[in-house]
Scaffold this motif. Structure first.
Motif, mmCIF file in Angstrom:
data_model
loop_
_atom_site.group_PDB
_atom_site.id
_atom_site.type_symbol
_atom_site.label_atom_id
_atom_site.label_comp_id
_atom_site.label_asym_id
_atom_site.label_seq_id
_atom_site.Cartn_x
_atom_site.Cartn_y
_atom_site.Cartn_z
ATOM 1 N N ARG A 120 24.569 33.667 12.964
ATOM 2 C CA ARG A 120 24.973 33.020 10.813
ATOM 3 C C ARG A 120 25.572 31.248 11.331
ATOM 4 N NH1 ARG A 120 29.236 36.579 9.500
ATOM 5 N NH2 ARG A 120 31.222 36.188 11.911
ATOM 6 N N LEU A 122 28.903 29.619 9.716
ATOM 7 C CA LEU A 122 30.002 29.610 9.314
ATOM 8 C C LEU A 122 30.528 27.907 8.706
ATOM 9 C CD1 LEU A 122 31.825 32.235 11.606
ATOM 10 C CD2 LEU A 122 30.688 32.725 9.447
ATOM 11 N N SER A 124 33.716 26.302 7.373
ATOM 12 C CA SER A 124 34.970 26.415 6.893
ATOM 13 C C SER A 124 35.561 25.636 5.584
ATOM 14 C CB SER A 124 35.633 27.162 7.868
ATOM 15 O OG SER A 124 35.587 28.523 8.092
ATOM 16 N N VAL A 206 27.587 30.557 5.786
ATOM 17 C CA VAL A 206 28.657 32.046 4.970
ATOM 18 C C VAL A 206 29.447 30.799 4.878
ATOM 19 C CG1 VAL A 206 29.624 34.141 5.997
ATOM 20 C CG2 VAL A 206 27.586 34.211 6.418
ATOM 21 N N THR A 208 32.780 30.997 4.268
ATOM 22 C CA THR A 208 33.932 31.602 5.266
ATOM 23 C C THR A 208 35.305 32.046 3.563
ATOM 24 O OG1 THR A 208 35.658 29.973 6.222
ATOM 25 C CG2 THR A 208 34.222 30.974 7.900
ATOM 26 N N MET A 211 33.905 34.960 2.410
ATOM 27 C CA MET A 211 33.915 36.094 3.511
ATOM 28 C C MET A 211 34.264 37.702 2.894
ATOM 29 S SD MET A 211 34.102 34.250 7.390
ATOM 30 C CE MET A 211 33.596 36.130 8.040
ATOM 31 N N ASP A 215 31.007 40.986 5.580
ATOM 32 C CA ASP A 215 30.672 39.727 6.782
ATOM 33 C C ASP A 215 31.436 39.622 8.006
ATOM 34 O OD1 ASP A 215 29.292 38.653 4.315
ATOM 35 O OD2 ASP A 215 31.172 38.317 3.579
ATOM 36 N N ASP A 220 34.827 39.600 14.951
ATOM 37 C CA ASP A 220 35.723 39.019 14.595
ATOM 38 C C ASP A 220 36.581 40.885 13.766
ATOM 39 O OD1 ASP A 220 34.523 36.734 13.666
ATOM 40 O OD2 ASP A 220 33.533 37.609 12.353
ATOM 41 N N TYR A 338 40.340 32.888 8.187
ATOM 42 C CA TYR A 338 38.809 32.739 9.280
ATOM 43 C C TYR A 338 39.403 31.686 9.474
ATOM 44 C CZ TYR A 338 34.708 34.180 11.588
ATOM 45 O OH TYR A 338 33.847 34.374 12.046
ATOM 46 N N ARG A 342 39.090 32.985 13.420
ATOM 47 C CA ARG A 342 37.591 32.494 14.823
ATOM 48 C C ARG A 342 37.647 32.048 16.212
ATOM 49 N NH1 ARG A 342 35.634 27.035 14.279
ATOM 50 N NH2 ARG A 342 37.252 25.495 12.825
#
Length: 353
Positions: A120, A122, A124, A206, A208, A211, A215, A220, A338, A342
């Protein structure tokens, strides 16, 4: 009598034949008129059918255009990014749609390249004040994982209806981001790439800030369990952006003995138990279970069973094991942003043991 009847019939037949021979043109004209009338009826039906087909085509065309307009107006951030990722030209600085669909990409560093797994992408959200020239009409996102050592950036410009794929290792203005990156008109991307395959790519992108816990990846959750153990709502702002340990290793301890040195005088850890260790044991060890209800259960399992009684005293080992299980603490999962989480997820790795 019979003779007279036959004579009459013969007379009538000859009379009819005589009339037919006398007016052959009238019969032809009559048949011709009938044929033309039939043709006119058929032609009218064809014209009517053609008109009906034209109206149906116009209605379908209008419906298709309306559907296309609706699809365009309903584009999500995921859709817009997915369309941009289908442009091959961005492959030198960004993950592409093909990378996402294949599940791997080539990460480029100054002195080497490596093949990395990806399931995926991400996005942010970042504060637009971070870059001179950006306004609230431009949405800026940090992208993870990056294709290179530079920070990968995506900007969606609502004023110009454009998307910018770019990257940086320093703070740049919006104009500079555009200059070093790739700029695409969103409507052009829609006309070129909006198809049935787009959803497959969009689902792998996705945001964040949208989320949910579902997810989160395994890494994570492990990183979150680590941070929840050491921080709380009052200290969450003190979580370092750069982790103090180079990596966190985890082991599945499901149904394994709590005291591995005296397995006959201990208890088994429950299904789903995971132990996390920092590279340096002094940095800590965490044993937890994800309760799948917004909480973690933590067990204070020793990192080292240094007390000799764990090995030699069966009663001590069994009683202490039971005490650790009974005194487990259930803690609400810390809501770590997130963009911080991360950094810790990226250093989580399975234990080799």
């Amino acid at each position: 009598m019979r003779f007279l009847l036959m004579l009459c019939l013969l007379t009538l037949t000859l009379s009819a034949c005589s009339q037919s021979q006398e007016n052959p043109e009238e019969i032809v004209v009559e048949r011709k008129n009938s044929s033309e009338q039939d043709k006119q009826v058929i032609d009218k039906k064809k014209d009517k059918d053609n008109e009906s087909n034209k109206k149906a085509d116009m209605k379908k065309d209008t419906k298709d255009k309306s559907k296309e307009k609706q699809s365009y107006e309903n584009l999500t951030v995921n859709d817009i990014v997915a369309m941009a990722l289908k442009e091959d030209s961005i492959s030198d600085i960004s993950i592409t749609a093909d990378d996402l669909l294949s599940g791997s990409f080539e990460h480029s560093a100054p002195s080497f390249t490596s093949v990395e797994q990806i399931d995926r992408l991400l996005l942010s959200p970042m504060d637009y004040h971070i870059s001179p020239g950006l306004t609230k009409n431009q949405k800026i996102y940090s992208v993870s994982p990056p294709k290179t050592n530079a920070q990968s950036i995506i900007i969606i410009d609502e004023e110009t209806n454009e998307i910018v794929i770019t990257g940086t290792q320093q703070t740049l203005s919006y104009a500079e981001f555009r200059e070093i990156g790739y700029v695409f008109n969103i409507k052009d991307l829609f006309d070129k790439y909006y198809d049935d395959d787009l959803e497959k790519i969009s689902q792998k992108i996705v945001l964040t800030d949208e989320m949910t816990y579902e997810d989160y990846s395994k890494e994570d959750i492990i990183a979150l369990a680590w941070l929840t153990y050491f921080y709380n709502d009052e200290t969450i702002d003190s979580i370092p952006v750069d982790p103090t340990t180079p990596y966190l290793t985890y082991s599945d301890m499901s149904n394994k003995p709590l005291n591995p040195y005296n397995i006959d005088s201990t208890v088994a850890l429950q299904e789903g138990t995971i132990t996390i260790q920092a590279k340096i044991l002094a940095d800590g060890q965490v044993t937890f279970v994800d309760n799948k209800d917004g909480t973690f259960t933590y067990y204070n399992v020793p990192a080292h069973f240094q007390d000799q009684r764990w090995l030699d005293d069966d009663n001590y080992s069994l009683n202490e094991s039971k005490r650790i299980i009974n005194e487990a603490k259930v803690v609400p999962i810390l809501k770590v942003p997130y963009d911080i989480l991360r950094y810790y997820s990226n250093i989580v790795t399975p234990s080799e043991y």
